[in-house]
Scaffold this motif. Structure first.
Motif, mmCIF file in Angstrom:
data_model
loop_
_atom_site.group_PDB
_atom_site.id
_atom_site.type_symbol
_atom_site.label_atom_id
_atom_site.label_comp_id
_atom_site.label_asym_id
_atom_site.label_seq_id
_atom_site.Cartn_x
_atom_site.Cartn_y
_atom_site.Cartn_z
ATOM 1 N N SER A 228 -1.020 10.441 -6.008
ATOM 2 C CA SER A 228 -1.260 9.191 -5.159
ATOM 3 C C SER A 228 -0.778 9.205 -3.758
ATOM 4 O O SER A 228 -1.558 8.813 -2.992
ATOM 5 N N CYS A 229 0.375 9.992 -3.512
ATOM 6 C CA CYS A 229 0.920 10.040 -2.450
ATOM 7 C C CYS A 229 0.070 11.102 -1.652
ATOM 8 O O CYS A 229 -0.336 10.684 -0.279
ATOM 9 N N GLY B 5 -1.684 -3.055 2.666
ATOM 10 C CA GLY B 5 -1.255 -1.575 3.203
ATOM 11 C C GLY B 5 -1.885 -1.308 4.064
ATOM 12 O O GLY B 5 -3.302 -1.440 4.156
ATOM 13 N N ARG B 6 -1.191 -0.580 5.061
ATOM 14 C CA ARG B 6 -2.150 0.272 6.009
ATOM 15 C C ARG B 6 -2.926 1.228 5.644
ATOM 16 O O ARG B 6 -2.647 1.835 4.855
ATOM 17 N N GLY C 200 1.191 -1.241 0.031
ATOM 18 C CA GLY C 200 -0.165 -0.080 0.010
ATOM 19 C C GLY C 200 1.031 1.343 0.044
ATOM 20 O O GLY C 200 1.813 1.170 0.459
ATOM 21 N N LEU C 201 0.573 2.244 -0.559
ATOM 22 C CA LEU C 201 1.106 3.619 -0.544
ATOM 23 C C LEU C 201 1.693 4.268 0.705
ATOM 24 O O LEU C 201 2.570 4.587 0.993
ATOM 25 N N THR C 202 0.551 3.744 1.915
ATOM 26 C CA THR C 202 1.137 4.234 3.231
ATOM 27 C C THR C 202 2.376 3.542 3.792
ATOM 28 O O THR C 202 2.838 3.953 4.767
ATOM 29 N N ASP C 203 2.557 2.114 3.182
ATOM 30 C CA ASP C 203 3.634 1.775 3.659
ATOM 31 C C ASP C 203 4.961 2.389 3.103
ATOM 32 O O ASP C 203 6.036 1.954 3.485
ATOM 33 N N ALA D 97 5.652 5.781 3.003
ATOM 34 C CA ALA D 97 5.765 7.189 3.204
ATOM 35 C C ALA D 97 6.984 7.554 3.671
ATOM 36 O O ALA D 97 7.296 8.758 3.366
ATOM 37 N N VAL E 291 -5.675 0.040 -3.523
ATOM 38 C CA VAL E 291 -4.834 1.135 -3.353
ATOM 39 C C VAL E 291 -5.207 2.132 -4.526
ATOM 40 O O VAL E 291 -5.234 1.832 -5.686
ATOM 41 N N ARG F 268 -3.143 11.353 -1.781
ATOM 42 C CA ARG F 268 -4.280 10.629 -1.390
ATOM 43 C C ARG F 268 -4.210 9.607 -0.165
ATOM 44 O O ARG F 268 -4.865 9.387 0.623
ATOM 45 N N ALA F 269 -2.745 9.264 -0.282
ATOM 46 C CA ALA F 269 -2.520 8.422 0.924
ATOM 47 C C ALA F 269 -2.015 9.228 2.058
ATOM 48 O O ALA F 269 -1.771 8.637 3.439
#
Length: 321
Positions: free
Chosen positions: A212-213, A320-321, A187-190, A192, A266, A215-216
């Motif tokens: 994308s980032c 992804g969180r 996931g993108l939050t992984d 950061a 995601v 949004r996350a």
């Protein structure tokens, strides 16, 4: 202005020796043929035929006009032959627009297949940015164009007929020895805290990364700005950061990087690959043939996207969180 059809009828009269024979060859009645000759003479203001008890004889003006008429007939027959050859795909040039990632992936096998099937046809490919390709379609400099769009910049122009060829998903590019390969789908939050390799000069994929980032919930930390995907891959392999890219851009993947799919759900944007042509012009036979081939090749590439062996091997599933 001279009537070309009447000139051609005059040529028939000269070659067949009578209005009746010429009328039969032209598929009209003798009366109609005589009327057409009289109108031609009236337009010119001088006689073209001496009408004899048996047949006709050309005047000097008639002889001069027949010589021109024969030249016109040759050109018209040549034009018919040219158009027939084009319809049979025996000759001609197809002008096609494209952009770099498609030119390096989907287009080469399509061009190879087209050349094998239609060896007498020549294809000219113009590569450019989206706005440049749209302008060339509008001016008629190209007949077909490979285009792309994302959800925020859809190609929605009533002057174009647009065909959706395939979806080109966004993938993560990491070093071949990256620990991220052990995380499964990511996931993108992984990501950061990761440093990113980004495309320079306001490239569309840079906008994809930032959107994308955001949004996350985070801003990407940029470690390097590259000017093409090979340079981006090299910097990823060197450990300067990770990158995202459209899947087609990674067709020629370096051996020291791996691709990772994003986790289901995601918000990683998907790029659409499109084929467009002007709505106000019918496609030439060559353009129609190329469109058919591009469609078939796109199906194969779509299958490769789903079943690619170029993605990194993963060990432990992780959402992804």
């Amino acid at each position: 202005m001279l009537d070309v059809r009447r000139m051609l009828l005059l040529v028939e009269v000269a070659e067949r020796g009578s209005l009746t024979a010429a009328a039969d060859a032209a598929g009209v009645t003798p009366s109609a043929a005589s009327q057409q000759m009289s109108r031609l003479e009236a337009d010119l203001g001088q006689p073209l035929l001496h009408r004899l008890p048996r047949g006709v004889r050309l005047t000097d003006a008639g002889e001069a006009l027949v010589a021109r008429g024969r030249a016109i007939r040759r050109e018209l027959r040549g034009a018919d032959a040219d158009l027939e050859a084009l319809a049979r795909l025996d000759r001609g040039t197809l002008r096609l627009g494209s952009f770099p990632t498609v030119s390096a992936s989907l287009l080469p096998p399509a061009l190879t297949r087209f050349a094998r099937k239609h060896p007498s046809l020549h294809v000219k490919v113009h590569s450019g940015l989206l706005a440049h390709l749209l302008d060339r379609l509008d001016t008629g400099e190209i007949e077909l164009a490979m285009l792309w769009d994302y959800e925020w910049n859809r190609v929605d122009d009533p002057s174009l007929i647009v065909r959706h060829l395939l979806d080109d998903p966004t993938v993560l590019v990491v070093p071949a020895n990256s620990e991220l390969l052990e995380a499964g789908e990511i996931g993108l939050t992984d990501l950061a805290e990761q440093q990113w390799i980004i495309r320079a000069d306001n490239h569309p994929v840079a906008e994809v990364l930032r959107r994308s980032c955001r949004r996350a919930g985070f801003e990407p930390r940029i470690g390097y700005e590259s000017h093409d995907y090979q340079e981006a891959q090299a910097m990823v392999a060197a450990g300067l950061g990770i990158a995202i890219a459209p899947r087609l851009a990674m067709t020629n993947r370096r051996s020291d990087v791996r691709l990772v799919r994003f986790a289901t759900g995601v918000p990683a944007p998907i790029r659409r690959i499109l084929l467009a042509r002007p709505a106000n012009r019918n496609p030439t036979p060559a353009a129609a043939a190329m469109a058919e081939i591009l469609g078939a090749v796109a199906v194969k590439f779509a299958d490769q996207n789903l079943n690619s062996t170029q993605f990194g091997t993963v060990r432990t599933p992780h959402q992804g969180r």
